[in-house]
Write an enzyme that holds these catalytic residues in place. Structure first.
Site, short mmCIF file in Angstrom:
data_model
loop_
_atom_site.label_atom_id
_atom_site.label_comp_id
_atom_site.label_asym_id
_atom_site.label_seq_id
_atom_site.Cartn_x
_atom_site.Cartn_y
_atom_site.Cartn_z
CG ASP A 1 49.11 30.79 -52.61
OD1 ASP A 1 49.35 30.52 -53.80
OD2 ASP A 1 50.01 31.04 -51.78
NE ARG B 1 52.70 36.33 -48.54
CZ ARG B 1 52.82 35.30 -49.38
NH1 ARG B 1 53.85 35.23 -50.21
NH2 ARG B 1 51.91 34.34 -49.40
#
Length: 533
Positions: free
Chosen positions: A453, A170
């Protein structure tokens, strides 16, 4: 130690010291590709970001999100489908997510998951050392050369003779820059840097192993941003002599606008598409961000009460499965943030939550899902195997029973739940702790039994901003959310945190500014990035 020496192409300036091992990934092929991609697509990237701002202005002026009339022909055409699953992506019943830090790379690849989402975005702090070091770790992992020894002397190595999970990288979203690279005087795109370094260096090794360079694409807000990625893929494949269609991408549907363009996003990437993912945490954040001026109907309750079964979230996930399977694409479920605990009762509750969550997703037709910790891999696998058996996926389950309207996606006001002081305190506590972890170089932080996160930090500061902006009354204490109340709770929550008070000064200041300033800022990580060296 002698600093690495690299050959820099004309027009490229690297403004930071080269980390150890950087010569392994700052190769001529990779740097040439970065420059080439920048020159071909930097202007289009800026146009796409400007289009985001223009749409936001229209929404604030009264426009509402809806399926696009100009792309109705794409949605109505039953004939097109995406490419068949690529090698290594046929069975994705359990995917483990995590940053490309060295120890976490080894743990993820030893986890037994089918796929590792190698995260250079929300679970990563994009300090220069991490940007380059993460690419070195990926390269050495595919070569099976990676190892790590902790400060305590514990050794980490890949398990021999075991097939590694398929790696899906990612990169950073379109809105993020790589400030340590300038091309023709302009700051480079973090997206293009991350992509180019991986596809040029590790991509050929993956192809030689019968796999390919695969990506998760984050934070897109329109099918035109997906078209830009597709053009990048075509350009890179041609530049590197790779057959078109070798690169594959799974798109995270994690912004509110993108939920109204799922089919169009698949269509734009169809020869490179590997499906869609329900990016639940960023999606909730995006709901607040997109409708921040729309009034009280858009105020969400405590974040823990915004589950995947509330009406607007249920509509989003049902539409995602229906859309993907209609077009032959994988539908991947959202991340479970629970992590194993040494506390027996907390551990039991965490596993029950994961099992319930993944059982629901598998029953709804998802082909696989995410967990945030290797210790949760087996729990996810078990729930999907109960539904899939030996089948690699359930693409044949087209969910023709699903008929989601724009009104269903917009039904935020139907979300049950309460806004409480406990919820406000949780947002403040988690937000400040996460900012501190991020600034110290840890983008995936275990806080209160969850792997946090950047997405969950964005929810935390956005909810505080929303409740303050509308002067919400807390339903447990009866107090109105004011700046004075937020400041007091910040003071009290910081006082509970461990370590020296000085360690919390900068994280507190940044969180407090982002949560209480008059104008809402689109991303917490943008000003945070300015604080990194």
């Amino acid at each position: 130690m002698t600093a690495p020496s690299i050959e820099v192409p004309e027009g490229l300036e690297i403004t930071a010291e080269l980390p150890e091992g950087s010569e392994k990934v700052l190769t001529p092929a990779a740097l040439d590709l970065i420059v080439s991609l920048h020159r071909a697509f930097a202007d289009t990237r800026e146009e796409r970001l400007a289009a985001r701002r223009e749409r936001q202005a229209r929404l604030e002026a009264g426009e509402e999100l809806d399926f696009l009339p100009e792309t109705a022909a794409i949605r109505d055409d039953p004939s097109w489908r995406v490419a068949p699953p690529a090698p290594g992506l046929e069975d994705r019943r359990v995917e483990v997510t995590g940053p490309t830090y060295r120890k976490m790379t080894i743990n993820a690849l030893n986890s037994g998951a089918k796929v590792w989402l190698a995260d250079q975005e929300d679970a990563n702090t994009p300090a220069w050392d991490s940007v380059i070091g993460g690419q070195v770790n990926l390269l050495e992992a595919v070569r099976r050369e990676i190892d790590f020894v902790s400060e305590q002397g514990k050794e980490y190595r890949l398990r021999p003779d075991e097939e590694l999970p398929t790696i899906v990288v990612r990169p950073r979203g379109w809105h993020l820059e790589e400030k340590h690279m300038r091309i023709d005087g302009r700051v480079a795109s973090g997206s293009l840097v991350d992509f180019a370094l991986y596809v040029a260096n590790t991509g050929p090794l993956q192809i030689a192993k019968g796999r390919g360079p695969y990506f998760y694409l984050p934070k897109m807000e329109s099918h035109l941003e997906a078209r830009l990625w597709n053009d990048v893929f075509v350009h890179a494949q041609d530049a590197l002599g790779i057959p078109r269609g070798t690169i594959r991408a799974t798109c995270l549907i994690e912004t509110y606008p993108a939920a109204f363009e799922m089919e169009e996003i698949l269509y734009e990437l169809r020869e490179h598409s590997a499906g869609l993912n329900a990016g639940r945490w960023d999606y909730i954040f995006s709901v607040i961000k997109t409708h921040r001026t729309k009034g009280e109907d858009w105020i969400l309750p405590d974040r823990g009460q915004v589950t995947m079964t509330v009406p607007f979230m249920r509509a989003y996930t049902e539409l995602l499965v229906r859309t993907c399977h209609k077009r032959g694409a994988h539908a991947i479920g959202g991340m479970s943030a629970f992590i194993p605990s040494k506390d027996e009762e907390a551990n039991r509750r965490a596993f029950e939550q994961v099992e319930r969550d993944k059982s629901r997703e598998a029953g709804d037709g998802f082909d696989g899902s995410w967990v945030a910790h290797p210790g949760m891999v087996e729990a996810c696998r078990e729930q999907f195997t109960k539904v899939l058996g030996e089948r690699p996926n359930q693409l044949e389950r087209t969910r023709e029973d699903v008929a989601v309207t724009a009104a269903d996606l917009l039904s935020v006001k139907d979300t049950p739940g309460r806004i409480t002081e406990a919820g406000l305190r949780q947002n403040v506590n988690v937000g400040i702790q996460y900012v501190a972890a991020w600034l110290s170089g840890n983008g995936a932080a275990a806080i209160h039994g969850l792997m946090e996160d950047a997405a969950t930090a964005e929810i935390s500061r956005s909810q505080v901003w929303q409740w303050l902006h509308y002067g919400v009354t807390l339903q447990d204490s009866g107090e109105q959310v004011t700046k004075e109340l937020v400041d007091r709770i910040v003071e009290e929550e910081v006082a509970k945190l461990p370590g020296e008070p000085e360690a919390w000064v900068t994280p507190r200041r940044l969180f407090q500014q982002m949560a209480t300033q008059e104008e809402y800022a689109d991303f917490l990580t943008v000003p945070a990035y300015e604080l990194l060296g």
